[in-house]
Design a protein around this motif. Sequence first.
Motif, PDB file in Angstrom:
ATOM      1  N   LYS A 179       6.012   4.164   0.750  1.00  0.00           N
ATOM      2  CA  LYS A 179       6.662   5.465   0.956  1.00  0.00           C
ATOM      3  C   LYS A 179       7.611   5.413   2.152  1.00  0.00           C
ATOM      4  N   ASP A 204       7.536  10.565  -3.381  1.00  0.00           N
ATOM      5  CA  ASP A 204       6.296  10.582  -4.160  1.00  0.00           C
ATOM      6  C   ASP A 204       6.571  10.487  -5.657  1.00  0.00           C
ATOM      7  N   GLY A 250      -2.499  11.312  -8.255  1.00  0.00           N
ATOM      8  CA  GLY A 250      -1.227  11.468  -8.949  1.00  0.00           C
ATOM      9  C   GLY A 250      -1.413  11.983 -10.369  1.00  0.00           C
ATOM     10  N   LEU A 302       7.384   6.859  -6.441  1.00  0.00           N
ATOM     11  CA  LEU A 302       6.208   5.995  -6.373  1.00  0.00           C
ATOM     12  C   LEU A 302       5.263   6.224  -7.549  1.00  0.00           C
ATOM     13  N   LEU A 303       5.135   7.472  -7.964  1.00  0.00           N
ATOM     14  CA  LEU A 303       4.207   7.782  -9.056  1.00  0.00           C
ATOM     15  C   LEU A 303       4.777   7.368 -10.404  1.00  0.00           C
ATOM     16  N   GLU A 350      -1.762   7.173  -5.932  1.00  0.00           N
ATOM     17  CA  GLU A 350      -2.096   8.030  -4.779  1.00  0.00           C
ATOM     18  C   GLU A 350      -1.002   9.045  -4.486  1.00  0.00           C
ATOM     19  N   ALA A 351       0.188   8.805  -5.016  1.00  0.00           N
ATOM     20  CA  ALA A 351       1.301   9.714  -4.742  1.00  0.00           C
ATOM     21  C   ALA A 351       1.017  11.073  -5.366  1.00  0.00           C
ATOM     22  N   PRO A 380       0.844  -1.196   0.000  1.00  0.00           N
ATOM     23  CA  PRO A 380       0.000   0.000   0.000  1.00  0.00           C
ATOM     24  C   PRO A 380       0.883   1.252   0.000  1.00  0.00           C
ATOM     25  N   TYR A 381       0.376   2.316  -0.582  1.00  0.00           N
ATOM     26  CA  TYR A 381       1.141   3.539  -0.753  1.00  0.00           C
ATOM     27  C   TYR A 381       1.878   4.018   0.507  1.00  0.00           C
ATOM     28  N   GLN A 412       1.978   4.017  -8.329  1.00  0.00           N
ATOM     29  CA  GLN A 412       1.174   4.371  -7.141  1.00  0.00           C
ATOM     30  C   GLN A 412       0.459   5.688  -7.413  1.00  0.00           C
TER      31      GLN A 412
END
Length: 283
Positions: A209, A224, A266, A227-228, A235-236, A204-205, A233
């Motif tokens: 992180k 972020d 994101g 992750l993006l 949500e980042a 999970p995000y 991800q």
Amino acid sequence: MIAMEIREHPQGAQVCGLEHFNLEQIFDSGQCFRWQADGDGYLGVVNGSVLRVVPQADGFLADGLTVRQCREQLIPYFDLERDYCAICESLSRDPVMARASAFGSGLRILRQDPWEMVITFILSAANHIPRIKGIIERLCAAYGSPISYRRETYYSFPRAETLAALTPQELSCIRAGFRTDYLLDAARRVADGRLDLSLLAQLPYPEAKRLLLEIKGVGVKVADCILLFGAGQMEAFPIDTWMKKAISHFYGSAPFDPARFGTHQGIAQQYLFYYAREHKIAG
DNA sequence: AAACAGGCCTAAA
DNA sequence: TTTAGGCCTGTT
């Protein structure tokens, strides 16, 4: 809504039926640093291979690739299976996002190699894009593997094990400045297994992180971005100086929660960032 | 030519 | 927990 199709072409594989896809916007959106203009298209090094893509009316030509290679490599890379139409439509209930997503309607979130993203965004700190590109190219030329492509030599992104074995002195040739020590910390963590990059897309995000924040030189913003752009991800929501300007300009000084954009924060970030930077929005 | 750059770290309140 | 100053190197 038309359907994406990939078919053979005398020169490679042809992807058509795409909406919300614009290579120029994508390559100018600050998420990738190794693509360059090349004739009527763009050339880049992705996952150890040289790729050349040429924009076409409703898609692109993947130069020299088979249909199979194209499907396996470029559908994930360009995030081609995601319905950006639906996302834009949903985001556009917000009037600012309606403008921003219309302006950058061809943007996509690239799915790049997480290791490359770790190093790339460590190097981005307090830096300008031209210099970031320069450092990355020197890094690849010095410690990547050569790749011949049409009589030119390009270089893959160096492996973590390779970089982990280097001293700061041996890295001075890339002129990364104070970021060199951060780069080495990241390389050593990945090389010795303290950091398992395959987890970044699985966890999970918030947990993913947390792993990244253990690296020296990786703060909230850099994590972020990794992750993006390297782990899918969505949500980042990286907030850099441009995003700070955009947020205060468009949403005022009230507390700002990216969750207002729903599950695809994101992507909203990317539209807003691109809009703010192209329009040189001031805070 | 001084200030600043797509941040982060550390020290000090 | 928040804030200031420093950091390599290059550009404006």
